[in-house]
Design an enzyme around this catalytic site. Structure first.
Site, PDB file in Angstrom:
ATOM      1  N   ARG A 231     -38.160 -60.825   2.595  1.00 37.42           N
ATOM      2  CA  ARG A 231     -37.881 -59.412   2.872  1.00 37.42           C
ATOM      3  C   ARG A 231     -38.377 -58.475   1.788  1.00 37.42           C
ATOM      4  O   ARG A 231     -38.976 -57.445   2.075  1.00 37.42           O
ATOM      5  CB  ARG A 231     -36.373 -59.159   3.031  1.00 37.42           C
ATOM      6  CG  ARG A 231     -35.862 -59.322   4.434  1.00 37.42           C
ATOM      7  CD  ARG A 231     -34.446 -59.801   4.383  1.00 37.42           C
ATOM      8  NE  ARG A 231     -34.458 -61.124   3.813  1.00 37.42           N
ATOM      9  CZ  ARG A 231     -34.604 -62.238   4.526  1.00 37.42           C
ATOM     10  NH1 ARG A 231     -34.664 -62.180   5.808  1.00 37.42           N
ATOM     11  NH2 ARG A 231     -34.655 -63.415   3.942  1.00 37.42           N
ATOM     12  N   THR A 232     -38.060 -58.793   0.545  1.00 35.97           N
ATOM     13  CA  THR A 232     -38.352 -57.806  -0.498  1.00 35.97           C
ATOM     14  C   THR A 232     -39.857 -57.577  -0.596  1.00 35.97           C
ATOM     15  O   THR A 232     -40.325 -56.435  -0.562  1.00 35.97           O
ATOM     16  CB  THR A 232     -37.754 -58.251  -1.854  1.00 35.97           C
ATOM     17  OG1 THR A 232     -36.363 -58.489  -1.653  1.00 35.97           O
ATOM     18  CG2 THR A 232     -37.931 -57.186  -2.908  1.00 35.97           C
TER      19      THR A 232
ATOM     20  N   ARG B 156     -41.008 -59.423  -9.140  1.00 34.67           N
ATOM     21  CA  ARG B 156     -39.845 -60.323  -9.082  1.00 34.67           C
ATOM     22  C   ARG B 156     -40.109 -61.488 -10.014  1.00 34.67           C
ATOM     23  O   ARG B 156     -41.221 -62.034 -10.029  1.00 34.67           O
ATOM     24  CB  ARG B 156     -39.625 -60.828  -7.667  1.00 34.67           C
ATOM     25  CG  ARG B 156     -38.620 -61.974  -7.609  1.00 34.67           C
ATOM     26  CD  ARG B 156     -38.210 -62.328  -6.217  1.00 34.67           C
ATOM     27  NE  ARG B 156     -37.379 -61.294  -5.633  1.00 34.67           N
ATOM     28  CZ  ARG B 156     -36.726 -61.429  -4.476  1.00 34.67           C
ATOM     29  NH1 ARG B 156     -36.834 -62.550  -3.790  1.00 34.67           N
ATOM     30  NH2 ARG B 156     -35.994 -60.453  -4.004  1.00 34.67           N
TER      31      ARG B 156
ATOM     32  N   LYS C 254     -51.323 -70.396 -16.265  1.00 30.64           N
ATOM     33  CA  LYS C 254     -52.154 -70.709 -17.445  1.00 30.64           C
ATOM     34  C   LYS C 254     -51.463 -70.282 -18.732  1.00 30.64           C
ATOM     35  O   LYS C 254     -52.033 -70.392 -19.811  1.00 30.64           O
ATOM     36  CB  LYS C 254     -53.490 -69.963 -17.347  1.00 30.64           C
ATOM     37  CG  LYS C 254     -54.303 -70.288 -16.112  1.00 30.64           C
ATOM     38  CD  LYS C 254     -55.596 -69.473 -16.149  1.00 30.64           C
ATOM     39  CE  LYS C 254     -56.392 -69.622 -14.880  1.00 30.64           C
ATOM     40  NZ  LYS C 254     -57.504 -68.656 -14.844  1.00 30.64           N
TER      41      LYS C 254
ATOM     42  N   HIS D 222     -30.937 -56.386  -8.933  1.00 32.29           N
ATOM     43  CA  HIS D 222     -31.869 -56.253  -7.804  1.00 32.29           C
ATOM     44  C   HIS D 222     -31.720 -54.820  -7.262  1.00 32.29           C
ATOM     45  O   HIS D 222     -31.145 -54.603  -6.196  1.00 32.29           O
ATOM     46  CB  HIS D 222     -31.517 -57.295  -6.735  1.00 32.29           C
ATOM     47  CG  HIS D 222     -32.548 -57.482  -5.664  1.00 32.29           C
ATOM     48  ND1 HIS D 222     -33.564 -56.576  -5.418  1.00 32.29           N
ATOM     49  CD2 HIS D 222     -32.696 -58.473  -4.750  1.00 32.29           C
ATOM     50  CE1 HIS D 222     -34.291 -57.019  -4.398  1.00 32.29           C
ATOM     51  NE2 HIS D 222     -33.788 -58.171  -3.984  1.00 32.29           N
TER      52      HIS D 222
END
Ligand code: NCD
Length: 305
Positions: free
Chosen positions: A51-52, A101, A80, A129
């Protein structure tokens, strides 16, 4: 330049304004369809999301802009060993705004220190959030008509559930808010929320394990999933994962106008037989997430309709 790292980065009048714009977007989407022409959003997701990430991308596309990004750490240079600061510094040359995120608490904040463009925290570990909270506030405003004078029950994993931490932080600024914090003992709300938000603002709250006792008193029930990925020990997760299951039988204990929210994804904590109850609004909540993210992107880019 403004970033959104915590729900407190926006004042109450700014949040009210975002909600007003989001409600107008829902009614008049065409008015907003070219506001971000030529602008780019980068989604930098080091953790899974449905969703986000997709609602951010849909939001930018609805505004006429474009999107680029990555959806897992192993498909970016993090694999890396690149730092989030360097990544943000570089992606800021390719995009006008970044939604990030990350599994580490504070990573988007670190990125904001080197980024030439606004950074939006799209979830940092078990911490915060803020854009889910904006989604939740818009949902509550649209469904209940107010953000004050509410009794809210938060149920499930209150320890690791970042949406819960951010929602409590944001709602604590409104009048006459009361919380029921419903969780097993091991998943109680962390001290940084209890002390710095609830106690510091003298917000009435009650902690309990049983959902049934609290249910009849609630205006809003906010269910959450037990956050499997944050457990150190799989046995603990297995023991706790089905601690709460809201079903249509339990819903009989709730007020007729109580609403059931959930940031999703749902696992077992809401039985599918609740989905047809008019009080279940979690899928609509996901739709509100697009409108509020459109309003947020416009605000952080300094654009108006
Ligand atoms: C939440 C999250 O990522 O914290 N999901 C979301 O963004 N809607 C809730 C969760 O994963 O349980």
């Amino acid at each position: 330049m403004k970033h959104l790292l915590s729900p407190l980065d926006l004042s109450v009048p700014e949040i009210d304004q975002l909600i007003a714009v989001a409600e107008d977007i829902e009614k008049n989407p065409k008015k907003y369809s070219h506001i971000c022409d030529g602008k780019k959003l980068a989604t930098c997701f080091y953790e899974p999301s449905t969703r986000t990430r997709l609602s951010f991308e849909a939001a930018m596309l609805n505004l006429g802009g474009s999107v680029l990004g990555f959806s897992s750490a192993d498909s970016s240079s993090a694999a890396k060993g690149e730092s989030v600061s360097d990544t943000a510094r570089v992606i800021g040359c390719y995009a006008d705004i970044i939604a990030m995120r990350h599994p580490k608490e504070g990573a988007p904040m670190v990125a904001s220190l080197s980024s030439p463009v606004p950074i939006i925290n799209a979830g940092d570990g078990g911490h915060q959030h803020p854009t889910q909270t904006l989604t939740d506030l818009l949902t509550i405003h649209a469904e209940k008509g107010r953000l004050s004078g509410l009794t809210i029950g938060l149920c499930g994993d209150l320890k690791f559930g970042r949406t819960v931490h951010s929602l409590i932080t944001a709602l604590a600024r409104y009048e006459n808010i009361r919380f029921f914090l419903i969780s097993p003992d091991e998943l109680r709300i962390p001290d940084f929320v209890r002390e710095e938000v609830l106690e510091a603002n003298h917000i009435p709250y009650k902690e309990c394990d049983a959902l049934d006792g609290a249910l009849p008193k609630l205006d809003i029930l906010y269910m959450t999933r037990v956050q499997k990925e944050r457990f150190f020990n799989e046995e603990d997760y297995i023991r706790l994962k089905n601690h709460y299951i809201l079903d249509s039988e339990k819903m009989k204990l709730a007020k007729e106008d109580m609403i059931v929210m959930h940031p999703l994804p749902r696992v077992n904590e809401i039985s599918v037989d609740v989905d047809t109850d008019a009080r279940a609004i979690y899928f609509k909540q996901a739709q509100y997430g697009v409108y509020i993210r459109m309003a947020l992107i416009m605000k952080l880019l300094g654009l108006e309709a």
